[in-house]
Write an enzyme that holds these catalytic residues in place. Structure first.
Site, PDB file in Angstrom:
ATOM      1  CE  LYS A 212      -3.434   2.416   2.727  1.00  0.00           C
ATOM      2  NZ  LYS A 212      -4.326   2.428   3.880  1.00  0.00           N
ATOM      3  CD  GLU A 218       9.492  -5.927   6.938  1.00  0.00           C
ATOM      4  OE1 GLU A 218       9.204  -4.828   6.396  1.00  0.00           O
ATOM      5  OE2 GLU A 218       9.370  -6.130   8.162  1.00  0.00           O
ATOM      6  N   GLY A 273      -4.608  -1.939   5.210  1.00  0.00           N
ATOM      7  CA  GLY A 273      -3.871  -3.121   4.742  1.00  0.00           C
ATOM      8  C   GLY A 273      -4.559  -4.423   5.111  1.00  0.00           C
ATOM      9  NE  ARG A 274      -6.150  -3.504  11.245  1.00  0.00           N
ATOM     10  CZ  ARG A 274      -5.486  -2.351  11.313  1.00  0.00           C
ATOM     11  NH1 ARG A 274      -4.336  -2.232  10.686  1.00  0.00           N
ATOM     12  NH2 ARG A 274      -5.953  -1.345  12.009  1.00  0.00           N
ATOM     13  CD  GLU A 359      -1.453  -4.110  11.573  1.00  0.00           C
ATOM     14  OE1 GLU A 359      -0.239  -4.410  11.632  1.00  0.00           O
ATOM     15  OE2 GLU A 359      -2.055  -4.014  10.489  1.00  0.00           O
ATOM     16  CG  HIS A 390      -3.996 -35.608  17.765  1.00  0.00           C
ATOM     17  ND1 HIS A 390      -4.246 -36.806  18.395  1.00  0.00           N
ATOM     18  CD2 HIS A 390      -4.984 -35.437  16.863  1.00  0.00           C
ATOM     19  CE1 HIS A 390      -5.335 -37.355  17.869  1.00  0.00           C
ATOM     20  NE2 HIS A 390      -5.812 -36.540  16.940  1.00  0.00           N
ATOM     21  CE  LYS A 512       6.196  -0.744   9.911  1.00  0.00           C
ATOM     22  NZ  LYS A 512       5.216  -0.092   9.058  1.00  0.00           N
TER      23      LYS A 512
HETATM   24  O1  F6P Z   1       3.624  -2.514   9.698  1.00  0.00           O
HETATM   25  C1  F6P Z   1       2.283  -2.828   9.636  1.00  0.00           C
HETATM   26  C2  F6P Z   1       1.726  -2.597   8.275  1.00  0.00           C
HETATM   27  O2  F6P Z   1       1.605  -1.232   8.012  1.00  0.00           O
HETATM   28  C3  F6P Z   1       0.389  -3.289   8.092  1.00  0.00           C
HETATM   29  O3  F6P Z   1      -0.661  -2.577   8.612  1.00  0.00           O
HETATM   30  C4  F6P Z   1       0.365  -3.486   6.628  1.00  0.00           C
HETATM   31  O4  F6P Z   1      -0.586  -4.428   6.249  1.00  0.00           O
HETATM   32  C5  F6P Z   1       1.778  -3.930   6.373  1.00  0.00           C
HETATM   33  O5  F6P Z   1       2.561  -3.155   7.267  1.00  0.00           O
HETATM   34  C6  F6P Z   1       2.269  -3.770   4.976  1.00  0.00           C
HETATM   35  O6  F6P Z   1       2.209  -2.438   4.553  1.00  0.00           O
HETATM   36  P1  F6P Z   1       2.346  -2.043   3.031  1.00  0.00           P
HETATM   37  O7  F6P Z   1       1.204  -2.677   2.301  1.00  0.00           O
HETATM   38  O8  F6P Z   1       2.286  -0.546   3.001  1.00  0.00           O
HETATM   39  O9  F6P Z   1       3.659  -2.567   2.544  1.00  0.00           O
END
Ligand code: F6P
Length: 548
Positions: A212, A218, A273-274, A359, A390, A512
């Site tokens: 987003k 990452e 995002g979620r 979140e 189990h 972060k």
């Molecule tokens: O760090 C949390 C977060 O902002 C989430 O809310 C989001 O889904 C995820 O990182 C990934 O964010 P992006 O889609 O901006 O890479």
């Protein structure tokens, strides 16, 4: 939970006070007695929401409890807040914007003006572009740079830009075309990317960079390395644009990364995002299952939106789930909730719900910035049954923590070629576990079965563990959409009850920032300014890498 001198708007409601007075009796009351006093509850305490048959009977709640909980929802104006959510009010107050994921599944002929713009038209424009692109990939018209059709689709994203499509690609794997291989890379641990690219042919690989913000460490790290991987294998002259598309709200950053914005599919800041599986973030899934099945997924979401919008609070599945979770969290001492899908393909569903719930509702101040005087979001965890039986169910049955459970099952398996014996056994286990959790086995019953007296305490099951059972005909794209929407609205209703903002996530920022600082210290070989433990660990890390 911080101390506050005055009661919060939630705990000062008359319904909250009434629930507090009602609590001591309910804390003592066993589900055995609840059922004995109300033998028809199994038939009565169910809600049909779309295809989802949601059974609330095995809850530690009498008619009076439910009436008080519904009164609480009324006093907290949950219906009004849900209406605000659906109509695009700025319910995400700290970011001053709507949380309009429900607009993502509105019908083409619907209209919803938000801040002067019709968002439904925008949504369908992007959906049309996504469908056209997915169809071109599926038909082989869209090829890699050497002219070969795409066979591997690698989604690079994390959090909401990974968990939704990854969860759904597993859940709907029987809908994914056999010659298409969907992979998901999220972690900045290089092992993730390396493993995802094993046995993948670069000529037939499409990378979908899903972010987003398009600033996520990452995702950008993985995307950069994926590009280098492609160049290494196909030559530096290769047309990268045939192998990379982006899903984002940040066109500038997409372009700076080197992806043509022609190959970018957008969404809007009002999609959290979620809450974004049904936005452009679902592209990998759409390529895998096809635009028609993706449309069925959206239709599933919409069915539950309609239910949540129209059903009265007392018959509203998401609102009841929210209220019952609040009851356990705030009045009966539960700090976690288990999600137990009796479906192997829903293996990633608990992880998906972890982000959605934790979140959203892991918050300690109200929307007004006041510290809460009650607990908020609980810890969500789970694994598919019967595997969990189990592993961790022992604690559910005989441990000292009460864990409310959601059990999710289906009348038919997703893969119809399975012998029905499997499925009946699976369902029998789900029903048996819910029954055992609720009613347990008393010491008298154990004694009567002839067990040695010394073993009676070990073989006694206290029971009184509440559960919701959700039963649906079959896990189709539509039913998956229904399940996700059911929980989305549960989470929103819970946030409205607690008076918190379920749509921001400031709590992820500090880690972060610190990681950025530590990463530069690792790169520079400096110690930085940390506590003694962090400094010692940093030095140990360098020593282990032979750098000290
Ligand atoms: O760090 C949390 C977060 O902002 C989430 O809310 C989001 O889904 C995820 O990182 C990934 O964010 P992006 O889609 O901006 O890479």
């Amino acid at each position: 939970m911080a101390d506050t001198p005055t009661r919060s708007p939630l705990t000062s409601t008359s319904a909250w006070q009434a629930l507090a007075s009602h609590q001591p009796r309910m804390a003592e009351l066993h589900l055995r007695e609840i059922f004995a006093d109300d033998p028809d509850r199994g038939e009565r305490m169910v809600v049909q929401a779309g295809d989802l048959h949601v059974d609330f009977a095995k809850h530690r709640a009498t008619t009076e409890t439910l009436e008080l909980l519904v009164r609480l929802a009324e006093e907290r104006d949950v219906a009004g807040r849900l209406h605000a959510l659906f109509t695009g009010e700025h319910v995400n107050t700290t970011e001053d914007r709507p949380a309009l994921h429900t607009a993502l599944r509105r019908r083409r002929d619907d209209r919803l003006e938000v801040d002067g713009v019709d968002v439904v038209t925008q949504v369908h424009e992007v959906l049309d572009r996504l469908s056209a692109f997915a169809s071109r990939v599926r038909s082989g018209e869209w090829t890699g740079s050497t002219g070969r059709p795409i066979r591997h689709v690698v989604n690079i994203g994390i959090g909401g830009s990974d968990l939704g499509p990854a969860m759904a690609a597993t859940a709907l794997r029987n809908w994914v075309r056999d010659d298409l291989d969907l992979r998901f890379v999220s972690n900045v641990d290089g092992d993730d990317l390396v493993w995802a690219l094993r046995h993948v042919d670069p000529e037939t690989t499409l990378f979908i960079v899903a972010s987003k913000s398009f600033t996520t460490l990452e995702t950008l790290t993985n995307a950069r390395h994926a590009k280098a991987w492609l160049h290494e294998r196909l030559g530096s002259e290769t047309q990268v644009e045939r192998h990379f598309v982006a899903l984002s709200t940040n066109a500038e950053a997409v372009s700076a990364f080197g992806i043509d914005t022609e190959n970018m599919f957008g969404f809007w800041d009002w999609v959290g995002g979620r809450y974004s599986l049904d936005s452009a973030i679902g592209l990998s899934l759409m390529i895998g299952i096809g635009p028609t099945a993706f449309g069925e997924l959206l239709e599933g979401f919409r069915r539950i939106d309609d239910h949540v919008r129209e059903a009265p609070l007392a018959e509203n599945a998401s609102v009841l789930m929210a209220l019952l979770n609040l009851w356990y969290r705030n009045f009966l001492g539960a700090s976690t909730q288990a999600v137990l899908p009796y479906s192997d393909v829903l293996a990633r569903f608990p992880a998906y719900l972890q982000q959605l719930e934790m979140e959203s509702n892991g918050k300690r101040v109200t929307v007004d910035g006041q510290p809460v005087d009650h607990h908020t979001g609980s810890i969500v965890w789970g694994e598919p049954g019967t595997n969990g039986q189990h592993a961790f169910y022992q604690l559910l049955h005989q441990g000292t923590s009460m864990v409310p459970c959601d059990l999710i099952g289906f009348a038919e398996p997703t893969d119809q070629s399975l012998v029905s014996e499997h499925h009946d056994l699976l369902t029998a286990n789900m029903l048996a576990q819910a029954e055992a959790l609720a009613f347990g086995r008393t010491a008298e019953e154990v004694e009567a079965s002839g067990v040695a007296p010394s073993l009676v305490p070990h073989r006694t099951f206290p029971g009184n563990v509440p559960s919701t059972t959700i039963l649906a005909p079959r896990l189709t794209p539509s039913v998956l959409g229904q399940l996700v929407a059911l929980y989305e609205h549960k989470v929103a209703a819970q946030g409205f009850l607690w008076g918190i903002n379920s749509f921001d996530q400031w709590g992820v920022e500090l880690g972060k920032q610190l990681a950025t600082t530590i990463a530069s210290e690792i790169a520079d070989g400096t110690d930085g300014d940390h506590d003694s433990s962090t400094t010692a660990l940093l030095r140990r890390y360098r020593a282990m890498r032979g750098e000290l």
